[in-house]
Design a protein around this motif. Structure first.
Motif, PDB file in Angstrom:
ATOM      1  N   ASP A  67      -1.087   0.398  11.317  1.00  0.00           N
ATOM      2  CA  ASP A  67      -0.960  -0.044   9.925  1.00  0.00           C
ATOM      3  C   ASP A  67       0.516  -0.041   9.560  1.00  0.00           C
ATOM      4  O   ASP A  67       1.312   0.707  10.128  1.00  0.00           O
ATOM      5  N   ILE A  68       0.864  -0.871   8.580  1.00  0.00           N
ATOM      6  CA  ILE A  68       2.255  -0.941   8.132  1.00  0.00           C
ATOM      7  C   ILE A  68       2.567   0.153   7.108  1.00  0.00           C
ATOM      8  O   ILE A  68       3.724   0.474   6.872  1.00  0.00           O
ATOM      9  N   SER A  69       1.523   0.754   6.521  1.00  0.00           N
ATOM     10  CA  SER A  69       1.718   1.687   5.399  1.00  0.00           C
ATOM     11  C   SER A  69       1.705   3.143   5.854  1.00  0.00           C
ATOM     12  O   SER A  69       0.711   3.626   6.390  1.00  0.00           O
ATOM     13  N   ARG A  74     -11.651   2.975  -2.810  1.00  0.00           N
ATOM     14  CA  ARG A  74     -12.217   3.032  -1.438  1.00  0.00           C
ATOM     15  C   ARG A  74     -13.090   4.274  -1.265  1.00  0.00           C
ATOM     16  O   ARG A  74     -14.058   4.265  -0.520  1.00  0.00           O
ATOM     17  N   ALA A  91       3.577  -3.085  12.273  1.00  0.00           N
ATOM     18  CA  ALA A  91       3.134  -4.280  11.555  1.00  0.00           C
ATOM     19  C   ALA A  91       2.355  -5.169  12.525  1.00  0.00           C
ATOM     20  O   ALA A  91       2.688  -5.231  13.717  1.00  0.00           O
ATOM     21  N   MET A  92       1.344  -5.853  12.014  1.00  0.00           N
ATOM     22  CA  MET A  92       0.558  -6.704  12.908  1.00  0.00           C
ATOM     23  C   MET A  92       1.397  -7.851  13.474  1.00  0.00           C
ATOM     24  O   MET A  92       1.080  -8.408  14.524  1.00  0.00           O
ATOM     25  N   GLU A  93       2.495  -8.173  12.808  1.00  0.00           N
ATOM     26  CA  GLU A  93       3.390  -9.220  13.318  1.00  0.00           C
ATOM     27  C   GLU A  93       4.018  -8.806  14.648  1.00  0.00           C
ATOM     28  O   GLU A  93       4.509  -9.643  15.402  1.00  0.00           O
ATOM     29  N   TYR A 117       0.827  -1.216   0.000  1.00  0.00           N
ATOM     30  CA  TYR A 117       0.000   0.000   0.000  1.00  0.00           C
ATOM     31  C   TYR A 117       0.861   1.266   0.000  1.00  0.00           C
ATOM     32  O   TYR A 117       0.342   2.362  -0.184  1.00  0.00           O
ATOM     33  N   GLY A 177      -5.722   1.160   7.703  1.00  0.00           N
ATOM     34  CA  GLY A 177      -5.796   1.820   6.407  1.00  0.00           C
ATOM     35  C   GLY A 177      -5.977   3.321   6.547  1.00  0.00           C
ATOM     36  O   GLY A 177      -5.283   3.983   7.339  1.00  0.00           O
ATOM     37  N   SER A 216     -10.324  -4.973   9.498  1.00  0.00           N
ATOM     38  CA  SER A 216     -11.063  -5.111   8.239  1.00  0.00           C
ATOM     39  C   SER A 216     -10.111  -5.433   7.107  1.00  0.00           C
ATOM     40  O   SER A 216      -9.270  -4.595   6.735  1.00  0.00           O
ATOM     41  N   GLY A 258      -4.491  -2.886  10.916  1.00  0.00           N
ATOM     42  CA  GLY A 258      -4.562  -2.647   9.468  1.00  0.00           C
ATOM     43  C   GLY A 258      -5.646  -1.620   9.176  1.00  0.00           C
ATOM     44  O   GLY A 258      -6.503  -1.820   8.323  1.00  0.00           O
ATOM     45  N   MET A 305      -1.052   5.183   3.985  1.00  0.00           N
ATOM     46  CA  MET A 305      -2.399   5.012   4.539  1.00  0.00           C
ATOM     47  C   MET A 305      -2.535   5.834   5.824  1.00  0.00           C
ATOM     48  O   MET A 305      -3.539   6.505   6.050  1.00  0.00           O
TER      49      MET A 305
HETATM   50  C1  LIG Z   1      -7.519  -3.813   2.225  1.00  0.00           C
HETATM   51  S1  LIG Z   1      -6.686  -2.616   3.232  1.00  0.00           S
HETATM   52  C2  LIG Z   1      -7.950  -2.327   4.448  1.00  0.00           C
HETATM   53  C3  LIG Z   1      -7.778  -1.018   5.160  1.00  0.00           C
HETATM   54  C4  LIG Z   1      -8.899  -0.648   6.120  1.00  0.00           C
HETATM   55  N1  LIG Z   1      -9.019  -1.599   7.207  1.00  0.00           N
HETATM   56  C5  LIG Z   1     -10.219  -0.486   5.417  1.00  0.00           C
HETATM   57  O1  LIG Z   1     -11.195  -1.103   5.836  1.00  0.00           O
HETATM   58  O2  LIG Z   1     -10.275   0.278   4.451  1.00  0.00           O
HETATM   59  C6  LIG Z   1      -5.503  -3.601   4.123  1.00  0.00           C
HETATM   60  C7  LIG Z   1      -4.632  -2.792   5.068  1.00  0.00           C
HETATM   61  O3  LIG Z   1      -3.785  -3.680   5.793  1.00  0.00           O
HETATM   62  C8  LIG Z   1      -2.517  -3.078   5.914  1.00  0.00           C
HETATM   63  N2  LIG Z   1      -1.488  -4.108   6.143  1.00  0.00           N
HETATM   64  C9  LIG Z   1      -1.013  -5.018   5.263  1.00  0.00           C
HETATM   65  N3  LIG Z   1      -0.063  -5.778   5.830  1.00  0.00           N
HETATM   66  C10 LIG Z   1       0.058  -5.350   7.111  1.00  0.00           C
HETATM   67  C11 LIG Z   1       0.877  -5.738   8.216  1.00  0.00           C
HETATM   68  N4  LIG Z   1       1.741  -6.746   8.102  1.00  0.00           N
HETATM   69  N5  LIG Z   1       0.714  -5.089   9.380  1.00  0.00           N
HETATM   70  C12 LIG Z   1      -0.173  -4.062   9.501  1.00  0.00           C
HETATM   71  N6  LIG Z   1      -0.954  -3.630   8.481  1.00  0.00           N
HETATM   72  C13 LIG Z   1      -0.853  -4.269   7.310  1.00  0.00           C
HETATM   73  C14 LIG Z   1      -2.328  -2.346   4.601  1.00  0.00           C
HETATM   74  O4  LIG Z   1      -1.295  -1.386   4.652  1.00  0.00           O
HETATM   75  C15 LIG Z   1      -3.717  -1.773   4.381  1.00  0.00           C
HETATM   76  O5  LIG Z   1      -3.857  -0.520   4.967  1.00  0.00           O
END
Ligand SMILES: C[S@@+](CC[C@H](N)C(=O)[O-])C[C@H]1O[C@@H](n2cnc3c(N)ncnc32)[C@H](O)[C@@H]1O
Length: 248
Positions: A73-75, A20, A97-99, A7, A53, A114, A51, A78
């Motif tokens: 969020d990792i981004s 979005r 990061a969620m990790e 992202y 976003g 989500s 995450g 976002m």
């Molecule tokens: C499909 S988007 C959904 C964003 C938001 N939850 C929404 O409903 O619009 C997925 C999100 O997960 C984040 N993401 C992906 N990998 C991640 C990670 N390892 N740790 C945290 N966030 C992550 C992305 O950066 C992105 O913002």
């Protein structure tokens, strides 16, 4: 362990943001109404949004009376958008990061996410980390791509179609093979993880959760007829799956 940050790719981010924010999209028309119908009362609650976003949900949780929201969020792109357009006194947007969420070291009344768990390699590990961050009577409510959707490898169209392009049925590819899927989606090299439904359920149970509710996404016939290009495929498979869990 692999953790992609797609992202923050300029093209991917621009495409995601415009879809979005479009008036009719999968998030607002399908995902959000179902997820929100599964939430507990948010008044006075502390929430972790994984995450997050662009922050649309975190802002809504704040408007619904939540006491404090940590939205991670990792981004960076976002989060920059979230801070600019979806800020509120009770929300902290943090790059993480969620990790790595075990490092948060505090307990929440609600953990929510989500459509972000598609990106976690170790789903079972994530469930165990979330469990530790939840107060005894807390809930975990999340959505992710349905396993029928992640069971695809880019080797064919997602649907078998008539000559005029009408979707006849969904193509499910290697459902029984779990793991990383690298496909072209807006950009080359988009990564997500496929797991069977049984793996998702068993990982939640192993982490100590009670599954209280499960939903598969759906949309009205009217919406499908009104927007056939966008939602026509939803008759063949559920796009998303949703769970609400409590601690056992
Ligand atoms: C499909 S988007 C959904 C964003 C938001 N939850 C929404 O409903 O619009 C997925 C999100 O997960 C984040 N993401 C992906 N990998 C991640 C990670 N390892 N740790 C945290 N966030 C992550 C992305 O950066 C992105 O913002």
């Amino acid at each position: 362990m692999s953790r992609q940050n797609i992202y923050d790719n300029d093209l991917f981010f621009d495409r995601f943001r415009s879809s979005r924010n479009s008036e009719v999209n999968f998030n607002d028309c399908i995902e959000t109404p179902i997820l929100f119908s599964m939430l507990p009362d948010l008044h006075g609650k502390t929430i972790l949004d994984i995450g997050c976003g662009m922050g649309q949900h975190a802002k809504q949780y704040s408007d619904m009376g939540a006491k404090a929201i940590l939205a991670i969020d990792i981004s960076e792109k976002m989060l920059t958008y979230a801070r600019e357009y979806n800020s509120a006194d009770h929300i902290v947007y943090q790059r993480m990061a969620m990790e790595d969420i075990r490092a948060i070291g505090q307990q929440f009344d609600l953990v929510t996410s989500s459509l972000a768990f598609d990106y976690i390699e170790d789903f079972g590990g994530l469930m165990s980390s979330i469990y530790l961050l939840m107060a005894d009577d807390a809930k975990l409510v999340f959505s992710m791509s349905h396993p029928m959707v992640t069971a695809w490898d880019g080797s064919c169209d997602r649907y078998t179609r008539t000559e005029s392009g009408e979707r006849l049925h969904a193509n499910v590819v290697n459902y029984c093979v779990e793991g990383r899927r690298v496909v072209h989606w807006v950009v080359d090299g988009y990564e997500c993880y496929h797991r069977t439904l049984a793996t998702l359920i068993n990982d939640m149970i192993k982490a100590g959760f009670n599954i209280e509710e499960c939903q598969e996404s759906h949309i009205s016939d009217d919406m499908r007829k009104q927007y056939p290009d966008l939602f026509g495929g939803t008759i063949h498979r559920p796009e998303f799956i949703f769970f609400r869990c409590g601690k056992r």
